[in-house]
Design a protein around this motif. Structure first.
Motif, PDB file in Angstrom:
ATOM      1  N   ASP A 490      47.271  35.626  38.838  1.00  0.00           N
ATOM      2  CA  ASP A 490      47.397  37.128  38.260  1.00  0.00           C
ATOM      3  C   ASP A 490      46.296  37.906  38.608  1.00  0.00           C
ATOM      4  OD1 ASP A 490      49.811  36.626  36.910  1.00  0.00           O
ATOM      5  OD2 ASP A 490      48.917  35.901  35.441  1.00  0.00           O
ATOM      6  N   GLU A 491      45.290  37.490  39.408  1.00  0.00           N
ATOM      7  CA  GLU A 491      44.012  38.176  39.417  1.00  0.00           C
ATOM      8  C   GLU A 491      43.898  38.672  41.090  1.00  0.00           C
ATOM      9  OE1 GLU A 491      41.933  38.750  36.887  1.00  0.00           O
ATOM     10  OE2 GLU A 491      43.736  37.932  35.799  1.00  0.00           O
ATOM     11  N   LEU A 492      44.690  38.593  41.679  1.00  0.00           N
ATOM     12  CA  LEU A 492      44.785  38.874  43.223  1.00  0.00           C
ATOM     13  C   LEU A 492      44.593  40.535  43.787  1.00  0.00           C
ATOM     14  CD1 LEU A 492      47.046  36.035  44.589  1.00  0.00           C
ATOM     15  CD2 LEU A 492      44.660  36.080  44.091  1.00  0.00           C
ATOM     16  N   GLU A 493      44.818  41.268  42.617  1.00  0.00           N
ATOM     17  CA  GLU A 493      44.762  42.505  42.933  1.00  0.00           C
ATOM     18  C   GLU A 493      43.188  42.874  42.630  1.00  0.00           C
ATOM     19  OE1 GLU A 493      47.086  46.057  42.584  1.00  0.00           O
ATOM     20  OE2 GLU A 493      48.885  45.036  42.760  1.00  0.00           O
ATOM     21  N   GLU A 494      42.681  42.265  42.058  1.00  0.00           N
ATOM     22  CA  GLU A 494      41.163  42.414  41.760  1.00  0.00           C
ATOM     23  C   GLU A 494      40.287  41.804  42.871  1.00  0.00           C
ATOM     24  OE1 GLU A 494      39.092  42.699  38.571  1.00  0.00           O
ATOM     25  OE2 GLU A 494      40.536  43.649  37.132  1.00  0.00           O
ATOM     26  N   THR A 495      39.314  42.620  43.308  1.00  0.00           N
ATOM     27  CA  THR A 495      38.542  41.955  44.394  1.00  0.00           C
ATOM     28  C   THR A 495      37.717  40.759  44.159  1.00  0.00           C
ATOM     29  OG1 THR A 495      37.762  44.488  44.593  1.00  0.00           O
ATOM     30  CG2 THR A 495      36.301  42.652  46.024  1.00  0.00           C
ATOM     31  N   SER A 496      37.236  40.512  42.877  1.00  0.00           N
ATOM     32  CA  SER A 496      36.549  39.154  42.681  1.00  0.00           C
ATOM     33  C   SER A 496      37.709  38.064  42.904  1.00  0.00           C
ATOM     34  CB  SER A 496      35.717  39.079  41.262  1.00  0.00           C
ATOM     35  OG  SER A 496      36.752  39.644  40.578  1.00  0.00           O
ATOM     36  N   LYS A 498      40.444  38.174  44.316  1.00  0.00           N
ATOM     37  CA  LYS A 498      40.847  37.833  45.825  1.00  0.00           C
ATOM     38  C   LYS A 498      39.965  37.124  46.762  1.00  0.00           C
ATOM     39  CE  LYS A 498      43.150  41.435  47.479  1.00  0.00           C
ATOM     40  NZ  LYS A 498      43.148  42.961  48.439  1.00  0.00           N
ATOM     41  N   LYS A 499      38.702  37.702  46.573  1.00  0.00           N
ATOM     42  CA  LYS A 499      37.526  36.817  47.261  1.00  0.00           C
ATOM     43  C   LYS A 499      37.443  35.586  46.906  1.00  0.00           C
ATOM     44  CE  LYS A 499      34.197  40.658  48.353  1.00  0.00           C
ATOM     45  NZ  LYS A 499      32.850  41.203  47.707  1.00  0.00           N
ATOM     46  N   LEU A 500      37.569  34.907  45.440  1.00  0.00           N
ATOM     47  CA  LEU A 500      37.685  33.620  44.984  1.00  0.00           C
ATOM     48  C   LEU A 500      38.530  32.962  45.632  1.00  0.00           C
ATOM     49  CD1 LEU A 500      35.915  31.687  43.672  1.00  0.00           C
ATOM     50  CD2 LEU A 500      37.090  32.465  41.410  1.00  0.00           C
ATOM     51  N   TYR A 501      39.741  33.503  45.769  1.00  0.00           N
ATOM     52  CA  TYR A 501      40.822  32.893  45.915  1.00  0.00           C
ATOM     53  C   TYR A 501      40.979  32.335  47.493  1.00  0.00           C
ATOM     54  CZ  TYR A 501      45.886  31.515  45.861  1.00  0.00           C
ATOM     55  OH  TYR A 501      46.996  30.798  45.914  1.00  0.00           O
ATOM     56  N   ALA A 502      40.353  33.322  48.355  1.00  0.00           N
ATOM     57  CA  ALA A 502      39.960  33.015  49.883  1.00  0.00           C
ATOM     58  C   ALA A 502      39.111  31.750  49.944  1.00  0.00           C
ATOM     59  CB  ALA A 502      39.521  34.234  50.460  1.00  0.00           C
ATOM     60  N   VAL A 503      37.974  31.900  49.192  1.00  0.00           N
ATOM     61  CA  VAL A 503      37.084  30.531  49.160  1.00  0.00           C
ATOM     62  C   VAL A 503      37.950  29.215  48.784  1.00  0.00           C
ATOM     63  CG1 VAL A 503      35.146  29.501  48.258  1.00  0.00           C
ATOM     64  CG2 VAL A 503      35.256  32.140  48.845  1.00  0.00           C
ATOM     65  N   LEU A 504      38.621  29.395  47.693  1.00  0.00           N
ATOM     66  CA  LEU A 504      39.336  28.335  47.278  1.00  0.00           C
ATOM     67  C   LEU A 504      40.302  27.558  48.330  1.00  0.00           C
ATOM     68  CD1 LEU A 504      40.164  29.198  43.817  1.00  0.00           C
ATOM     69  CD2 LEU A 504      38.060  27.996  44.359  1.00  0.00           C
ATOM     70  N   GLU A 505      41.153  28.515  48.816  1.00  0.00           N
ATOM     71  CA  GLU A 505      42.067  28.042  49.877  1.00  0.00           C
ATOM     72  C   GLU A 505      41.327  27.363  51.193  1.00  0.00           C
ATOM     73  OE1 GLU A 505      45.879  31.075  50.221  1.00  0.00           O
ATOM     74  OE2 GLU A 505      43.977  31.876  50.749  1.00  0.00           O
ATOM     75  N   GLY A 506      40.125  27.771  51.638  1.00  0.00           N
ATOM     76  CA  GLY A 506      39.253  27.106  52.444  1.00  0.00           C
ATOM     77  C   GLY A 506      38.956  25.728  51.994  1.00  0.00           C
ATOM     78  N   SER A 507      38.508  25.793  50.889  1.00  0.00           N
ATOM     79  CA  SER A 507      38.249  24.414  50.454  1.00  0.00           C
ATOM     80  C   SER A 507      39.247  23.288  50.313  1.00  0.00           C
ATOM     81  CB  SER A 507      37.659  24.662  48.719  1.00  0.00           C
ATOM     82  OG  SER A 507      36.317  25.142  48.745  1.00  0.00           O
ATOM     83  N   GLN A 508      40.573  24.070  49.924  1.00  0.00           N
ATOM     84  CA  GLN A 508      41.766  23.245  50.017  1.00  0.00           C
ATOM     85  C   GLN A 508      42.137  22.488  51.346  1.00  0.00           C
ATOM     86  OE1 GLN A 508      45.592  25.006  48.698  1.00  0.00           O
ATOM     87  NE2 GLN A 508      45.783  23.256  47.227  1.00  0.00           N
ATOM     88  N   ARG A 509      42.011  23.345  52.371  1.00  0.00           N
ATOM     89  CA  ARG A 509      42.205  22.928  53.651  1.00  0.00           C
ATOM     90  C   ARG A 509      41.267  22.027  54.054  1.00  0.00           C
ATOM     91  NH1 ARG A 509      43.259  28.680  54.246  1.00  0.00           N
ATOM     92  NH2 ARG A 509      41.041  29.109  55.031  1.00  0.00           N
ATOM     93  N   ASP A 510      40.042  22.081  53.776  1.00  0.00           N
ATOM     94  CA  ASP A 510      39.106  21.216  54.348  1.00  0.00           C
ATOM     95  C   ASP A 510      39.250  19.868  53.328  1.00  0.00           C
ATOM     96  OD1 ASP A 510      37.792  23.043  55.451  1.00  0.00           O
ATOM     97  OD2 ASP A 510      36.252  23.576  54.272  1.00  0.00           O
TER      98      ASP A 510
END
Length: 522
Positions: A490-496, A498-510
């Motif tokens: 529910d936090e993806l409209e907020e910048t913080s 959105k940024k954190l989500y992108a970092v997490l997706e990277g960690s999940q791929r690794d």
């Protein structure tokens, strides 16, 4: 049950009592994900930036602009992102207030933070509703202002008087041409502006915009919601540019609510101790919270405010001090093992001194050594779960395992333990993830990364871990990264968020790549 937009099947109804005023109860059993209500604001306006001498929000779109070099509105002279900003002519944004602000024709370059006071714009937009939207004006006047607590001589009255009321009256309203005043502000007085300040302070909700600026907005129905320190709903804002839906608030259920039970939200910080939360609510919302968390000396078994026993001067004691009655500001704090009692003012003084130390170290971006030293020192006085120690540990888990000198297996084990402890506290205090989703997400991500790093470590005897030894670590790591991602949905409209989500997706791929290499399947 009342009607709304022609429907009668509302999930809530409004009730009132002498103690609570108006509040919502559920008209049927509600489950997490159910929408209680969605509504657009009656009015909104920008807040001043953290350092107004450096940057100010554009009055048309609220994007930060450099204070001394930015463009100006050609009519009123207030800082803007560009003379073509569409918000400058839009009546919901700058369009109408510009007529009033133009009464002061001078444009300055010095002392701009004093000259252009953005905090005064929302009270001005409120009184302008008389002309622009009489229906919204009527709803606004039904909101609580608590003027009985904001009398001349109180700090809150005097501040509003100097920085908003006199500023608006002397700089603009008193200079208006009679016809203009009659058209836009048929009813205007210092008293009315004070009432608007009271309504904003009591009911205003903060909206963080992606560019870094903040707005305050007033919502007719949302303002009725009752506070609880363990809320059963959360809210989010629509920040997209769809004009009719701009800044629409959506209130969603996060914990099951049984029919006829109260629907609640939270107006303070979930990681403050009881005394700090109750004081903040008293100062800003003018009520004393008596919710289940505030009434419980242990704060739902987390001991978030608990102190270690000071002993009686002769013998030490391993007991803990808790307030005898957390709802009484003069309460004594009693040890659960010996007869020693401490008065509340002593505890408050200690806690606020420690709070300053923690804030100073965190503000300086404290190193691991500084944070560990402070943790060690404060642990002499505080329960391990105390909110000051939570802050220090939350910073430490983001440093352990990320710097070469803090990568040993012992450090990783320490980080894993710390993450698990903090996750337990966070989940107990905010079981519906209404207020602490960023904290929850960061903690689960740090737990994930520590478990993955540990799985890659050579054992102390120099041998490499077998697949069977690695698997339990990776099972927990997988669950942790999934929880971290889920917490942010529910936090993806907020910048913080959105940024954190992108970092997490990277960690999940690794992580998925690593599991594939190791031929580990779940």
């Amino acid at each position: 049950m009342g009607q709304e937009n022609g429907t009668t099947d509302l999930p809530y109804e409004v009730r009132s009592s002498e103690e609570l005023g108006r509040y919502f109860v559920a008209t049927r059993d509600l489950v997490p994900g159910d929408v209680v209500l969605a509504e657009c604001p009656l009015v909104f306006g920008p807040k001043a930036m953290g350092d107004p001498d450096a940057s100010m929000p554009c009055v048309g779109c609220y994007k930060p602009v450099f204070t001394d070099v930015g463009e100006r509105c050609s009519k009123c002279g207030w800082p803007v992102c560009s003379g073509n900003c569409p918000g400058l002519k839009d009546p919901k944004h700058h369009g109408i207030e510009c007529q009033i602000l133009s009464a002061r024709p001078e444009c300055v370059l010095d002392n701009m933070a004093e000259y252009y006071r953005h905090d005064a714009l929302l009270p001005l937009r409120c009184v302008l509703l008389q002309n622009t939207n009489p229906v919204a004006w009527k709803k606004l006047l039904e909101m609580q202002s608590h003027m009985e607590c904001r009398t001349p001589g109180t700090e809150v009255y005097d501040e509003a008087n100097e920085f908003i009321v006199e500023y608006l009256m002397n700089s603009f309203i008193n200079k208006l041409d009679g016809n203009l005043k009659k058209k836009y502000l048929p009813e205007i007085s210092e008293q009315l502006l004070h009432e608007m300040c009271g309504i904003i302070d009591t009911n205003g909700l903060e909206i963080r915009l992606p560019e870094g600026s903040e707005l305050l907005a007033l919502y007719a129905k949302t303002c009725i919601m009752e506070h609880s320190c363990v809320p059963n709903t959360k809210h989010s804002f629509n920040l997209s540019k769809k004009d009719s839906d701009l800044y629409r608030i959506t209130i969603k259920v996060v914990l099951p609510i049984i029919k006829d039970n109260h629907i609640t939200t939270m107006y303070s910080h979930a990681l403050w101790g009881t005394q700090a939360r109750r004081q903040h609510l008293k100062d800003t919302k003018y009520f004393s919270c008596k919710c289940e968390r505030c009434s419980d000396p242990t704060e739902l078994g987390t001991y978030l405010s608990a102190m270690k026993c000071f002993g009686d001067g002769n013998e030490t004691c391993d007991g803990i001090h808790l307030p005898e009655n957390p709802l009484d500001e003069e309460t004594e704090w009693a040890c659960n093992k010996c007869k020693v009692k401490v008065n509340n003012s002593q505890i408050n003084m200690l806690i606020s001194q420690m709070g300053e130390e923690v804030d100073n170290v965190l503000m300086m971006g404290g190193s691991v050594t500084m944070l560990e030293n402070l943790l060690c020192r404060l642990s002499t006085f505080l329960h391990p779960n105390h909110y000051h120690l939570y802050s220090i540990k939350h910073s430490l888990v983001q440093l352990y395992g990320r710097q070469p000198s803090f990568m040993s297996e012992d450090i990783l084990d320490k980080k894993i333990r710390m993450c698990r402890d903090l996750i337990n506290i966070t989940k107990t205090l905010d079981p519906g993830n209404a207020r602490l989703c960023l904290y929850t997400s960061v903690l689960h991500h740090e737990l994930h990364s520590a478990l993955v790093l540990k799985s890659k470590k050579v054992k102390s005897d120099g041998t490499i871990r077998t697949t069977e030894e690695i698997k339990p670590l990776l099972v927990e790591a997988k669950a942790a990264i999934e929880t971290a991602l889920e917490s942010l949905k529910d936090e993806l409209e907020e910048t913080s968020g959105k940024k954190l989500y992108a970092v997490l997706e990277g960690s999940q791929r690794d992580f998925e790549r690593y599991c594939k290499e190791k031929k580990i399947h779940f």
